[in-house]
Write an enzyme that holds these catalytic residues in place. Structure first.
Site, PDB file in Angstrom:
ATOM      1  N   CYS A   1       0.766  -1.237   0.000  1.00  0.00           N
ATOM      2  CA  CYS A   1       0.000   0.000   0.000  1.00  0.00           C
ATOM      3  C   CYS A   1       0.806   1.301   0.000  1.00  0.00           C
ATOM      4  O   CYS A   1       2.006   1.321   0.217  1.00  0.00           O
ATOM      5  CB  CYS A   1      -0.958   0.087   1.173  1.00  0.00           C
TER       6      CYS A   1
ATOM      7  N   GLY B   1      -0.221  -0.082  -5.055  1.00  0.00           N
ATOM      8  CA  GLY B   1      -1.408  -0.864  -4.745  1.00  0.00           C
ATOM      9  C   GLY B   1      -2.505  -0.627  -5.746  1.00  0.00           C
ATOM     10  O   GLY B   1      -2.846   0.528  -6.016  1.00  0.00           O
TER      11      GLY B   1
ATOM     12  N   ASN C   1       0.200   1.438   5.972  1.00  0.00           N
ATOM     13  CA  ASN C   1       1.097   0.741   5.062  1.00  0.00           C
ATOM     14  C   ASN C   1       2.067  -0.062   5.913  1.00  0.00           C
ATOM     15  O   ASN C   1       2.784   0.517   6.728  1.00  0.00           O
ATOM     16  CB  ASN C   1       1.860   1.767   4.207  1.00  0.00           C
ATOM     17  N   GLY C   2       2.062  -1.386   5.730  1.00  0.00           N
ATOM     18  CA  GLY C   2       2.972  -2.217   6.520  1.00  0.00           C
ATOM     19  C   GLY C   2       2.330  -3.526   6.926  1.00  0.00           C
ATOM     20  O   GLY C   2       1.291  -3.913   6.376  1.00  0.00           O
TER      21      GLY C   2
ATOM     22  N   TYR D   1      13.032  -2.367  -6.186  1.00  0.00           N
ATOM     23  CA  TYR D   1      11.920  -2.685  -7.058  1.00  0.00           C
ATOM     24  C   TYR D   1      10.675  -1.815  -6.873  1.00  0.00           C
ATOM     25  O   TYR D   1      10.043  -1.398  -7.832  1.00  0.00           O
ATOM     26  CB  TYR D   1      11.561  -4.158  -6.863  1.00  0.00           C
TER      27      TYR D   1
ATOM     28  N   SER E   1      10.931  -1.548 -14.327  1.00  0.00           N
ATOM     29  CA  SER E   1      11.675  -1.319 -13.092  1.00  0.00           C
ATOM     30  C   SER E   1      13.182  -1.496 -13.245  1.00  0.00           C
ATOM     31  O   SER E   1      13.944  -1.028 -12.415  1.00  0.00           O
ATOM     32  CB  SER E   1      11.155  -2.246 -12.001  1.00  0.00           C
TER      33      SER E   1
ATOM     34  N   ASP F   1      17.772  -7.526 -14.853  1.00  0.00           N
ATOM     35  CA  ASP F   1      16.489  -7.490 -14.142  1.00  0.00           C
ATOM     36  C   ASP F   1      16.765  -7.112 -12.692  1.00  0.00           C
ATOM     37  O   ASP F   1      17.901  -7.164 -12.228  1.00  0.00           O
ATOM     38  CB  ASP F   1      15.777  -8.839 -14.242  1.00  0.00           C
ATOM     39  N   ASP F   2      15.686  -6.720 -11.984  1.00  0.00           N
ATOM     40  CA  ASP F   2      15.920  -6.243 -10.614  1.00  0.00           C
ATOM     41  C   ASP F   2      15.996  -7.366  -9.599  1.00  0.00           C
ATOM     42  O   ASP F   2      16.685  -7.244  -8.592  1.00  0.00           O
ATOM     43  CB  ASP F   2      14.860  -5.221 -10.222  1.00  0.00           C
TER      44      ASP F   2
END
Lengths: 479, 479, 479, 479
Positions: free
Chosen positions: C12, C38, C113-114, C254, C295, C357-358
């Site tokens: 989020c 999100g 958020n978390g 990312y 990304s 790529d990440d």
């Protein structure tokens, strides 16, 4: 209880107004009162200072015009609108009217209620000559005929085109500078003119729409007439003098709203008279008269009043049923789970019931309602139908085009009674229907079309002749 | 013609089933027949082998369950559902029931029809003690009371909670292993039990829902009872013995469907009897009796039958009106553009009309219908109301909680008659209502709650007492 | 080409503003720039002179707020909003934030958020004590703790509650008279404060949201802080002094937008540095460097710049892919019908490609992209991952809670290389990551949480400890 | 930051397949990769054993085909589809293609990418001769010409019609027994043929669509060709031999996807070469090269590589922006609230930035992006445009039909530089563009249409000649 969509579907309703600052909104309310004539789709075209603007879509009027946004775009002082009848299959928005045509030299919108009997021939001829059609509807044909005519004026081109199409038609058109209505030479479909307090002219399929928009009834459109409404007022033209009234009797029996008048006859009153005559023609001893809601309530009250047997609410229709897409599974159906129509156990249990309905098509609906009453405890159910047996197809705007769907085409009244599991069954006589409606035209059947009942079609059948002859030879058993 | 949303709104309908493989679908059909009790929102919770699954949303049932996809997810052999009444403001989905609660030690779904009179006090106390509410609804209170009870079993906790809440309530609950119904000590709201052929038990606000799903009526839930249905069958418990019937009289007058029976009395028949008594109490010379559709048609037919004056369809309701969001502008309204209700000019023009309606709240609707009949040409309009004047608010589940909205609270019958512009006006007497319904309980008014008419509330008013006393002092003039 | 939804989902994003006449609209634009955090649902609550008003729903922000109508109702000078991460299953609107609580003595909105590590224990304890939860979210717990606290002021109650919850959390709250932000003692999730020209304070999960609304960056919220913003301005409080930075390293790798700064470090620049270090650590001879969009483009450009090998667009992402619900059937997939990501044949054919790529989660996506490049003609594909191997689950807000999903938890780099069918494979070292990000905190790993890579969790795991220990014993083979 | 919809809009994309059991689904995926060529509407018509079935609507492909239901109805082994470009005004579904025509003697579906220069004359002539058009689109004209032709076979009628229409056109048709493609004599629009593993033939506007559906590239359709694909395979016909390549240069510059090849030239590689040539032609000292996402990233990477100046992500595009209908108010805009594009402060602050873009139309977008970089702290912004100045309108399928919209039509490079507030500005030369693309056709400009840049139109302008001459005399100042 479970009670299917009726097999009889009307072919649409039209509404138009000329001379009102809020024309599209008035058209919305007019169409709203004609929604019973068609639920598949709806549309409105307005005339905004010579520029025609339209919106149409599949669905009920309230779905097509979900909020004010669509209406607000249809500015202008004139508008026409249309509601289209519901079919089983998936419709295409291409068939939803009014059709709006834009040419380098003008614009025109066209709406139509009825059915042409020579549509197929005309369309094939036109296509062979390079015409491109964009809908399945026979309505488009008129526009091709007009555009291909070499007559000098729009009115002359329109007259030429109207003489080429055959069958039942009530057209309503909007051009850049006029609103035009036209009715077929038999006047199969109703079409009336009214006027609002501010002088605006209104044309509508039924007079209930005039009432709803506060317009005063002026006159009906007569067979063979073209009505032109423009800034000079209302002008009556004729595209033919070869006319004879043959008003669709099913409008009185089933289609029209009870608050409409057709050819000066109030529909509720006609139905009540039919119920009274039915009571005289086919009396029966019973405890109560119950009408099948909603179309048969007038006839039922007439039957009750004439017979002196109490009128009761023995069947209740769920008013929220119209737009439910979830249906009982076959299994639930067998367990008795039903929607739409309920019998009132507290009223009918242990009683002898006269069930009045307006008509019988296949008989399956009637059988279900009879059983529903019996499951709710009715001791006897005597079915009385306030119209004669439906035996022949219609080619003028009702979607019964084969006799296969008509139980009375192939079975006697006794057989039908057995099939619908009633204790007795009687239909109104043809004479009773004609007397009940009470038209006074100097025409066969006093001006009614009785073809569904007796096969006496007021016009040649053209493209349908072959299909009709074949259907006469069909023998279908409903047992 | 234009005819507003009624001021009287029912507080919901509930339906539940235990023991059917297609429980949520049956619940859908049951709720569908209760849609008249609430149109704001709907929901269903099913029990899928002990796991409760739910779906709810704002809108009509057919909008909340648009197609089979939502129903198909609600698997299981038991389900309860709810329809919620419509309010003017914007509702929140948080208030739509059944509420579904999930705890570490179990799950429960809860649906409610009624109104608590001590909701505010209970909620404040609970919040002071750390409770968090997630809706504005008073329904949630019961769950907090249950969860905070220290009684040893769910049933004991439920009884404790039911004794704490006051007012009118019909609760329906679904737990992991049972379906539970409970009714307040006065039985203000109807609640009935039926059984399907396969043995499944059904509980519903009205018996019409039992009919629709093919269930046989077993018994009503009685005041003070808790009905527990689980794999051992049906058990009757009581949370109090201090009960006395006071069934909401407006259920008979206006709310319930005519095909429902409440306490063994068929609603249509009760209304017809009220119409007959009204005809005896308040006769008038006239040409026809016209009922205001749909709720007053039974009373009108009773009036007609008793008086011998013909019953006519003089008012037609547009069956497509329910979900239209487009309304006439004020200007169009003044020009006579109307929806919803039309007078039948062809029937009423030049006639003396007895207009039968079920009740008068503010009087504005009645005035509009009277005018509508007169504009359609009625010579005289005599209004006959098949219930006594509404003078007092209801605190048990109808959303009239102030006398300001009630014209009869502040005006005499003569004044109301003048206000609604009728030629005469009469109401049914209180005795006539009680006799017409015909309950036989050993309780005041034979078991009816007559508080709206005479202020005789069957219970203390708790949190509403102050508001009620204040309202008695209000003097509002409708002129 | 077909390329699945990433297995790593952020928990989020939050945004809030205090002191702006168009607060909800500014919140909309702030949330819009956080949409990448999100996509399951979104909501906004505004403070309209002390009255909290909210709207939330499932879907993208642009679906939840389809037009201006919903926003216009959220009047007031302050607002908070939330975007919620996407899950595979069907979400419920009950879980969409901000949660809005209304009490007899006040109102509060809460966004989070978390992820809490002791949520289950706390919830069970609270439920045993009568608490009722209305969502599955652990966010609600804080509100119960606050309401049950006996501290004298809201701030004291909040501090008590914040000390009871464990794990990663960035809370944003709106009360009747203040906006409050709080960050866990490790600062796992980013949370920044800005100020608009008119003085309005803004709080957001990422600084990109400050830029988008034209706010100037003021400071980050620090671990253990409570930020109170009200009519007196901004006040900094602390609920604990026992803090230590452990910023989620995956935010840099990312999650976060390249234009955000976290703890003063620009995310694009950090990624580019990681790409450069990776080029130094793991060089390879090739014709071009290709980043996996979007990304990994920063890291790829860093790799290219450092190595001197040309940076090419060898993979193209379809920008319209996000909301397509139609997917290729298995059969079409096998025939090579793909969406989302395409290899550029004209670029890669015949070439040796370094694909940057990440990260690698399961390895299936990497294998698909390698194959996609080879099918487009790439001669060699050397995979370079700009982060160390993911070997351990996260319990602070990323939804990898089992090692089963992590190929690197169970396989060596050589095995993974074989599995993804690359010609060579290398990961960035842990030191390379720490150096590339370049934080300077006096804390382990310079202030980064490196737990996914090395299992060194900065806090006890509480309710997850058992699950974590079990996962260490799992041996899953991806072959 | 705030960054308007581009003024250059492509005129659609087409895709068709013949010989695949899941033809409509493959068409969906093909069109999906062409969505960048048109977002106003989309449609697919399939051939189900000779019966054509279609679905089309306004909106993105994923909105028109919301779930599998619409696709599942489009059964059959062949299908064609179309995506239509976005316009500012409200579109009508009548203009969404493929158009589906049903005649008594056959059916045909038609899709079109391009613009006719003699559409108005042809339409007027046809209407004068009775033709009725149902859309505003010039696409319908071809069908009228075919149906009115007296040639003996469909192919002959088609050839006659193709010789009557002038301008730029790539047609794709589906009949009951064939799929037919045709390209104008200059090949303005790309059109390529591929083949799937199962042998199915595919025709698409860009080769990226071939890749996405797993088809191998076979050949381009050449100017003047008709490609007929039916059960006998692929046949090449010609409707004219008077052809000369003039491929739209803006396809390379801006429209086409970087993974497409046009006339054998990869679009990304062409753009990168243009960026390199631009770096040679117009070098400047700076700290970084930043491309405007997404279309200018290839050119920017070329510029960076050639110049040795680092390539940075200094501008970020919000990937969720496409479908947001909520926009900042003017007031918020002035306060700096922006969407769509953000400058990366952490990257550009204090730096000298070379901003590479593909083209300048009005200049307003460029000015906004320059300012956005400066507000984020860029010390200098040097704009480099990877194409020559746009000075003349296009009549072959791009909707710039007036010079008024083109800043370069009326202003020098110095004036434009001042207008966009850049520190310096340079455009690619015409020679640089031709060299960068690198076509080898024996035609002016090696086969490119350079008319936007130099007014050298490859064909007469027919109906547009007058408008064009008038536009040359216009002097519009952008200051």
């Amino acid at each position: 209880m479970s009670y299917e969509v009726r097999s009889l579907n009307e072919e649409c309703g039209v509404f138009g107004i000329w001379g009102h600052p809020d024309a599209s909104r008035v058209t919305y309310f007019g169409l709203h009162s004609l929604q019973h004539r068609g639920q598949e789709g709806a549309g409105i075209v307005s005339n905004s200072e010579g520029k025609l603007l339209g919106h149409r879509d599949l669905g009920l009027l309230s779905e097509v015009f979900k909020d004010d946004r669509q209406l607000e775009q249809l500015t202008g002082h004139a508008a026409i609108g249309h509601v289209r009848y519901a079919t089983a299959g998936n419709g295409s928005v291409d068939n939803i009217q009014p059709f709006l045509f834009k040419f380098y030299d003008g614009q025109i919108a066209l709406a139509h209620n009825g059915n042409l009997t020579n549509a197929k021939s005309l369309r094939n001829e036109l296509e062979k000559d390079g015409a491109i059609f964009h809908s399945n509807s026979d309505t488009e044909i008129l526009m091709h005929l007009i555009r291909r005519s070499h007559q000098p004026s729009f009115l002359e081109r329109l007259k030429e085109a109207l003489n080429a199409v055959k069958g039942g038609f009530a057209y309503l058109m909007l051009t850049e500078d006029s609103m035009v209505a036209a009715l077929d030479p038999n006047g199969f479909r109703p079409l009336s003119i009214g006027q609002m307090v501010n002088g605006a002219y209104v044309v509508a399929s039924e007079t209930c729409a005039l009432e709803v928009v506060g317009a005063e009834f002026i006159r009906d459109v007569n067979p063979g007439e073209i009505i032109v409404i423009d800034e000079d007022g209302l002008t009556v033209e004729h595209f033919t003098e070869d006319t004879q009234h043959a008003i669709c009797s099913m409008e009185y029996v089933y289609f029209a709203r009870p608050d409409s008048n057709i050819a000066g006859v109030n529909v509720h009153s006609a139905r009540k008279r039919m119920g009274k005559i039915l009571a005289i023609e086919s009396p029966v001893e019973a405890d109560m008269v119950v009408g099948v809601p909603n179309s048969s309530l007038s006839a039922a009250s007439g039957y009750a009043e004439e017979s002196g047997i109490p009128y009761e609410i023995g069947l209740v229709k769920n008013q929220y049923v119209a737009r439910t897409f979830i249906q009982p599974t076959q299994e639930l159906r067998e367990q008795g789970v039903r929607m739409k129509l309920s019998a009132v156990r507290g009223v009918v249990a242990g009683k002898r019931v006269i069930m009045v309905d307006d008509s019988i098509v296949r008989g399956t609906t009637s059988r279900r309602i009879v059983n529903l009453l019996k499951e709710a405890g009715a001791k006897e159910v005597h079915v009385r139908i306030a119209s004669p047996p439906l035996r022949y197809p219609c080619f003028y705007g009702i979607d019964i085009q084969t006799r296969k769907e008509l139980i009375a085409a192939n079975h006697s009244v006794e057989e039908i009674c057995e099939c619908i599991e009633a204790d007795s069954l009687a239909f109104l006589s043809e004479e009773g229907l004609i007397e009940g409606v009470g038209l006074q035209f100097d025409a066969p059947y006093s001006g009614l079309c009785m073809a569904y009942f007796n096969g006496d079609y007021p016009t040649p059948l053209y493209d349908y002749e072959e299909q009709y002859q074949a259907s006469l030879k069909e023998k279908i058993s409903f047992f």
